[in-house]
Scaffold this motif. Structure first.
Motif, PDB file in Angstrom:
ATOM      1  N   ILE A 238     -23.180 -30.740 -18.594  1.00  0.00           N
ATOM      2  CA  ILE A 238     -23.117 -30.794 -17.115  1.00  0.00           C
ATOM      3  C   ILE A 238     -22.053 -31.701 -17.252  1.00  0.00           C
ATOM      4  O   ILE A 238     -20.773 -31.852 -16.483  1.00  0.00           O
ATOM      5  CB  ILE A 238     -24.287 -31.018 -16.455  1.00  0.00           C
ATOM      6  CG1 ILE A 238     -25.364 -29.904 -16.604  1.00  0.00           C
ATOM      7  CG2 ILE A 238     -23.886 -31.425 -15.005  1.00  0.00           C
ATOM      8  CD1 ILE A 238     -26.615 -30.108 -15.997  1.00  0.00           C
ATOM      9  N   LEU A 239     -22.182 -33.152 -17.880  1.00  0.00           N
ATOM     10  CA  LEU A 239     -21.391 -34.458 -17.548  1.00  0.00           C
ATOM     11  C   LEU A 239     -20.359 -34.536 -18.685  1.00  0.00           C
ATOM     12  O   LEU A 239     -19.535 -35.573 -18.586  1.00  0.00           O
ATOM     13  CB  LEU A 239     -22.306 -35.586 -17.586  1.00  0.00           C
ATOM     14  CG  LEU A 239     -22.885 -35.748 -16.170  1.00  0.00           C
ATOM     15  CD1 LEU A 239     -24.155 -37.091 -16.250  1.00  0.00           C
ATOM     16  CD2 LEU A 239     -22.032 -35.837 -15.118  1.00  0.00           C
ATOM     17  N   GLY A 240     -20.361 -33.735 -19.773  1.00  0.00           N
ATOM     18  CA  GLY A 240     -19.416 -34.144 -20.897  1.00  0.00           C
ATOM     19  C   GLY A 240     -18.074 -34.042 -20.173  1.00  0.00           C
ATOM     20  O   GLY A 240     -17.698 -33.392 -19.111  1.00  0.00           O
ATOM     21  N   GLY A 244     -18.661 -28.767 -17.336  1.00  0.00           N
ATOM     22  CA  GLY A 244     -19.198 -28.175 -16.072  1.00  0.00           C
ATOM     23  C   GLY A 244     -19.045 -28.837 -15.051  1.00  0.00           C
ATOM     24  O   GLY A 244     -18.445 -28.294 -13.975  1.00  0.00           O
ATOM     25  N   LEU A 245     -19.377 -30.220 -14.996  1.00  0.00           N
ATOM     26  CA  LEU A 245     -19.229 -30.904 -13.768  1.00  0.00           C
ATOM     27  C   LEU A 245     -17.818 -31.241 -13.326  1.00  0.00           C
ATOM     28  O   LEU A 245     -17.243 -31.242 -12.220  1.00  0.00           O
ATOM     29  CB  LEU A 245     -19.988 -32.360 -13.582  1.00  0.00           C
ATOM     30  CG  LEU A 245     -20.460 -32.807 -12.168  1.00  0.00           C
ATOM     31  CD1 LEU A 245     -21.313 -31.981 -11.479  1.00  0.00           C
ATOM     32  CD2 LEU A 245     -21.237 -34.135 -12.609  1.00  0.00           C
ATOM     33  N   ASP A 246     -16.804 -31.371 -14.252  1.00  0.00           N
ATOM     34  CA  ASP A 246     -15.696 -31.721 -14.015  1.00  0.00           C
ATOM     35  C   ASP A 246     -14.707 -30.337 -13.378  1.00  0.00           C
ATOM     36  O   ASP A 246     -14.113 -30.532 -12.476  1.00  0.00           O
ATOM     37  CB  ASP A 246     -14.632 -32.095 -15.312  1.00  0.00           C
ATOM     38  CG  ASP A 246     -15.201 -33.503 -15.878  1.00  0.00           C
ATOM     39  OD1 ASP A 246     -15.629 -34.203 -15.214  1.00  0.00           O
ATOM     40  OD2 ASP A 246     -14.830 -33.768 -17.240  1.00  0.00           O
ATOM     41  N   TRP A 247     -15.090 -29.345 -14.191  1.00  0.00           N
ATOM     42  CA  TRP A 247     -14.537 -28.216 -13.529  1.00  0.00           C
ATOM     43  C   TRP A 247     -14.866 -27.797 -11.943  1.00  0.00           C
ATOM     44  O   TRP A 247     -14.140 -27.273 -11.285  1.00  0.00           O
ATOM     45  CB  TRP A 247     -14.654 -27.004 -14.529  1.00  0.00           C
ATOM     46  CG  TRP A 247     -14.042 -26.930 -15.841  1.00  0.00           C
ATOM     47  CD1 TRP A 247     -14.520 -27.302 -16.870  1.00  0.00           C
ATOM     48  CD2 TRP A 247     -12.669 -26.499 -16.036  1.00  0.00           C
ATOM     49  NE1 TRP A 247     -13.516 -27.343 -17.807  1.00  0.00           N
ATOM     50  CE2 TRP A 247     -12.545 -26.731 -17.309  1.00  0.00           C
ATOM     51  CE3 TRP A 247     -11.735 -26.280 -15.074  1.00  0.00           C
ATOM     52  CZ2 TRP A 247     -11.049 -26.541 -17.872  1.00  0.00           C
ATOM     53  CZ3 TRP A 247     -10.361 -26.013 -15.602  1.00  0.00           C
ATOM     54  CH2 TRP A 247     -10.209 -26.143 -16.870  1.00  0.00           C
ATOM     55  N   TYR A 277     -23.121 -31.664  -6.188  1.00  0.00           N
ATOM     56  CA  TYR A 277     -23.689 -32.933  -6.038  1.00  0.00           C
ATOM     57  C   TYR A 277     -25.172 -32.589  -6.717  1.00  0.00           C
ATOM     58  O   TYR A 277     -25.833 -33.486  -7.059  1.00  0.00           O
ATOM     59  CB  TYR A 277     -23.929 -33.366  -4.534  1.00  0.00           C
ATOM     60  CG  TYR A 277     -22.630 -33.947  -4.148  1.00  0.00           C
ATOM     61  CD1 TYR A 277     -22.264 -34.897  -4.671  1.00  0.00           C
ATOM     62  CD2 TYR A 277     -21.978 -33.169  -3.143  1.00  0.00           C
ATOM     63  CE1 TYR A 277     -20.757 -35.479  -4.179  1.00  0.00           C
ATOM     64  CE2 TYR A 277     -20.774 -33.630  -2.503  1.00  0.00           C
ATOM     65  CZ  TYR A 277     -20.185 -34.880  -3.118  1.00  0.00           C
ATOM     66  OH  TYR A 277     -19.028 -35.236  -2.711  1.00  0.00           O
ATOM     67  N   ASN A 278     -25.752 -31.553  -6.467  1.00  0.00           N
ATOM     68  CA  ASN A 278     -26.872 -31.029  -7.200  1.00  0.00           C
ATOM     69  C   ASN A 278     -27.108 -31.279  -8.380  1.00  0.00           C
ATOM     70  O   ASN A 278     -27.912 -31.602  -9.165  1.00  0.00           O
ATOM     71  CB  ASN A 278     -27.631 -29.616  -6.655  1.00  0.00           C
ATOM     72  CG  ASN A 278     -27.925 -29.793  -5.168  1.00  0.00           C
ATOM     73  OD1 ASN A 278     -28.349 -30.612  -4.515  1.00  0.00           O
ATOM     74  ND2 ASN A 278     -27.995 -28.518  -4.602  1.00  0.00           N
ATOM     75  N   LEU A 279     -25.870 -30.704  -8.991  1.00  0.00           N
ATOM     76  CA  LEU A 279     -25.782 -30.809 -10.580  1.00  0.00           C
ATOM     77  C   LEU A 279     -25.544 -32.190 -11.062  1.00  0.00           C
ATOM     78  O   LEU A 279     -26.062 -32.525 -11.979  1.00  0.00           O
ATOM     79  CB  LEU A 279     -24.569 -29.832 -11.110  1.00  0.00           C
ATOM     80  CG  LEU A 279     -24.868 -28.607 -11.160  1.00  0.00           C
ATOM     81  CD1 LEU A 279     -23.338 -27.643 -11.494  1.00  0.00           C
ATOM     82  CD2 LEU A 279     -25.805 -27.946 -12.475  1.00  0.00           C
ATOM     83  N   GLN A 280     -24.907 -32.910 -10.278  1.00  0.00           N
ATOM     84  CA  GLN A 280     -24.821 -34.506 -10.688  1.00  0.00           C
ATOM     85  C   GLN A 280     -26.248 -35.333 -10.628  1.00  0.00           C
ATOM     86  O   GLN A 280     -26.440 -36.086 -11.487  1.00  0.00           O
ATOM     87  CB  GLN A 280     -23.623 -35.060  -9.640  1.00  0.00           C
ATOM     88  CG  GLN A 280     -23.330 -36.591  -9.881  1.00  0.00           C
ATOM     89  CD  GLN A 280     -22.532 -36.940  -8.920  1.00  0.00           C
ATOM     90  OE1 GLN A 280     -22.773 -37.161  -7.884  1.00  0.00           O
ATOM     91  NE2 GLN A 280     -21.139 -37.525  -9.410  1.00  0.00           N
ATOM     92  N   GLU A 281     -26.987 -34.842  -9.521  1.00  0.00           N
ATOM     93  CA  GLU A 281     -28.282 -35.479  -9.448  1.00  0.00           C
ATOM     94  C   GLU A 281     -29.034 -34.991 -10.779  1.00  0.00           C
ATOM     95  O   GLU A 281     -29.882 -35.711 -11.279  1.00  0.00           O
ATOM     96  CB  GLU A 281     -28.681 -35.046  -8.095  1.00  0.00           C
ATOM     97  CG  GLU A 281     -30.137 -35.713  -7.767  1.00  0.00           C
ATOM     98  CD  GLU A 281     -30.742 -35.540  -6.407  1.00  0.00           C
ATOM     99  OE1 GLU A 281     -32.066 -35.826  -6.253  1.00  0.00           O
ATOM    100  OE2 GLU A 281     -29.956 -34.891  -5.774  1.00  0.00           O
ATOM    101  N   ALA A 282     -29.087 -33.676 -11.075  1.00  0.00           N
ATOM    102  CA  ALA A 282     -29.863 -33.262 -11.974  1.00  0.00           C
ATOM    103  C   ALA A 282     -29.394 -33.831 -13.447  1.00  0.00           C
ATOM    104  O   ALA A 282     -30.160 -34.084 -14.122  1.00  0.00           O
ATOM    105  CB  ALA A 282     -29.724 -31.717 -12.199  1.00  0.00           C
TER     106      ALA A 282
END
Length: 566
Positions: A238-240, A244-247, A277-282
């Motif tokens: 997710i955060l690498g 995931g989150l960057d894309w 934002y949900n993924l960031q919080e997770a």
């Protein structure tokens, strides 16, 4: 009342359906024609003892079914059916019983499968069968007190309900006192045992839901590596960098720019933003758990040891922690009671004395009412016996006080109906009467009195007129007809006087067809009925004089029935 009876493959009856009406229905026929088979079928339908011997030869099962209608809303059958979860629609009850050649019996009430005991309980409010040598509750000494109370009606109900409440309280306290009034050695052993058990349970310091929580913790500890590796991989995905989150962030930015020029993309832009934002919080949540994860082998040993202790205690005191704690509370109360045993015994003994005094006062009031009602019942029965040509008979309600050990929910009275049928003879219990003719008349006297109050839908008399003749036979016929004013009566009889009193007359006969025997039941009218009564009077040969006599007997019976209605 019994509206319809269906019998199939029962004894020599292949298939028979008969409808019954109000009033007096008389069944006559030659000896051995199958009259008693009809009564046997009704008895089985009412929950009597069944046997594969009743099944017609060559058949797999016997089928019995009865349709009953309830004449009033508070009929006791309603309460019985409600207790059994059976619905009654439009005051109709259908009882069915199938008896199989294996000996198995299946019972239904209004289509619902019920145990035989439930069928018997419900049918007891619908059918009352009286034979030559039995009259059920009337000939059972233990039932006499209930019959007397029934005759008393509303007069006895309040005081009886008061007594029953006091008796239950007295019985409960007496039981409790007996439980703590045991010998000293047993008390000491119980105290030692309870103290040991309480100490052992308390030392464990169990907490609510502890076993569930420990089981979950053990599962996490035993799967530590898997939890760490999978959650770390998920966080990195997710955060690498360039993960995931960057894309998704890029997609969010691009869609926000599109919305500025095309509002149709707004719904999807918002969905992507929420996902970002949900993924960031997770991811942050996963990171926090990862930072706290630490494998502790000692903690796993502690958890295993604690769960083993719980299993050991469960084997001793209960299948769950909750049961163990409930048991701890229970023996704690019992221990407290034992430690204060002398004080509790003294307190309970005093309370028991007070309860016993109140119980005896109420029981005495109950006895006084019963003695007064017993005199009225005795007079009523002797009046009936006079009408049955037993004017010398003396009937009485015999009272005997029970000992304290014999008290029950009915009171302190043992009540037995006594009778002396001949001058100079001492009164004896009703159940000891030897003469069939006398027994028939006493039973009819009682039934005449109780037919208006016992609420039974259908009363069946199976040759209760055996052993009588002449004017006594006529008196019995009139009594049976009088009972039929208040209850539907079905009567099997060999007396022409009884047959003449019938509102509905059925003739039972045996027939043979293709080397098999069948029983048929036919309602007869007019000359056919006169012929049948003539046959009963004279045997096989019916003369013109006999026919005339039978016709005259029916005419007299019609006049007597009209007089009874007045």
């Amino acid at each position: 009342m019994l509206k319809e009876l269906s019998i199939k493959n029962f004894a020599i009856i292949e298939e028979l359906t008969v409808e019954f009406l109000n009033g007096l229905t008389v069944l006559t026929g030659e000896t051995g024609a199958g009259k008693s088979i009809i009564i046997d079928a009704v008895q089985l339908l009412a929950g009597g003892r069944g046997s594969q011997e009743f099944i017609r030869h060559g058949a797999k099962k016997a089928e019995l079914e009865g349709l009953f209608t309830l004449s009033y809303e508070n009929h006791p059958a309603y309460e019985k059916c409600e207790d059994a979860g059976i619905e009654i629609e439009e005051g109709t009850l259908i009882l069915r019983r199938d008896i199989y050649d294996s000996g198995k019996s299946i019972c239904r009430v209004n289509g619902k499968l019920v145990p035989l005991s439930v069928l018997r309980d419900i049918s007891s409010t619908l059918i009352d069968i009286h034979g030559q040598h039995e009259s059920q509750e009337l000939m059972d000494d233990k039932q006499h007190i209930h019959l007397l109370d029934q005759f008393a009606g509303e007069e006895i109900i309040p005081i009886k309900e008061q007594y029953e409440k006091q008796y239950e309280a007295y019985k409960t306290l007496k039981k409790e006192l007996a439980a703590i009034s045991v010998n000293e050695q047993q008390v000491a052993q119980k105290i030692d045992l309870y103290q040991f058990q309480i100490k052992e349970i308390d030392a464990c310091k169990f907490q609510p839901n502890e076993e569930e929580n420990l089981t979950e913790e053990r599962r996490r500890l035993m799967n530590f590596n898997k939890i760490f590796e999978c959650s770390n991989t998920a966080h990195e995905a997710i955060l690498g960098e360039s993960k995931g989150l960057d894309w998704i962030g890029q997609a969010m930015t691009q869609l926000e720019d599109v919305v500025l020029v095309d509002e149709s993309f707004k719904e999807y832009s918002d969905a992507v933003s929420n996902a970002f934002y949900n993924l960031q919080e997770a991811a942050f949540g996963i990171k926090n758990i990862l930072d706290d994860l630490e494998f502790d082998p000692e903690r796993l040993n502690e958890v295993e040891h604690r769960l083993a202790l719980i299993q050991s205690m469960k084997r001793k005191y209960g299948s769950t922690l909750k049961e163990i704690l409930v048991y701890r509370a229970k023996i704690g109360e019992e221990l407290e009671s034992l430690l204060n045993r002398d004080e509790n015994i003294q307190k309970n003994e005093q309370q028991l004395i007070e309860l016993r005094s109140e119980l005896l006062k109420t029981a005495s009031k109950l006895t006084a009412i019963r003695k007064k009602v017993g005199e009225r019942l005795s007079n009523a029965i002797m009046q009936q016996l006079c009408e049955l040509y037993m004017e010398k008979a003396k009937f009485s309600v015999h009272f005997e006080l029970l000992s304290e050990e014999q008290f029950d929910h009915n009171g302190i009275d043992k009540i037995v109906f006594y009778i002396a049928t001949n001058v100079g003879e001492p009164p004896k219990p009703l159940t000891k009467i030897a003469s069939g003719g006398e027994l028939s008349r006493v039973m009819l006297a009682l039934k005449t009195i109780f037919s208006t109050t016992n609420g039974i839908t259908s009363i069946i008399f199976d040759e209760v007129d055996t052993g009588v003749s002449g004017r006594v036979a006529q008196a019995i016929a009139e009594k049976i007809a009088a009972i039929s004013i208040h209850s539907q009566v079905l009567c099997i009889s060999h007396l022409p006087q009884v047959a003449a009193m019938a509102d509905h007359h059925y003739h039972i006969q045996k027939q043979e067809d293709t080397n098999r025997t069948f029983t048929s039941l036919t309602e007869i009218f007019g000359d056919e009925r006169i012929d049948e009564i003539s046959r009963i009077m004279s045997g096989t040969e019916v003369t013109e004089l006999t026919f005339k006599h039978a016709k005259e007997l029916i005419e007299i019976a019609e006049d007597r029935k009209k007089a009874l209605q007045v």
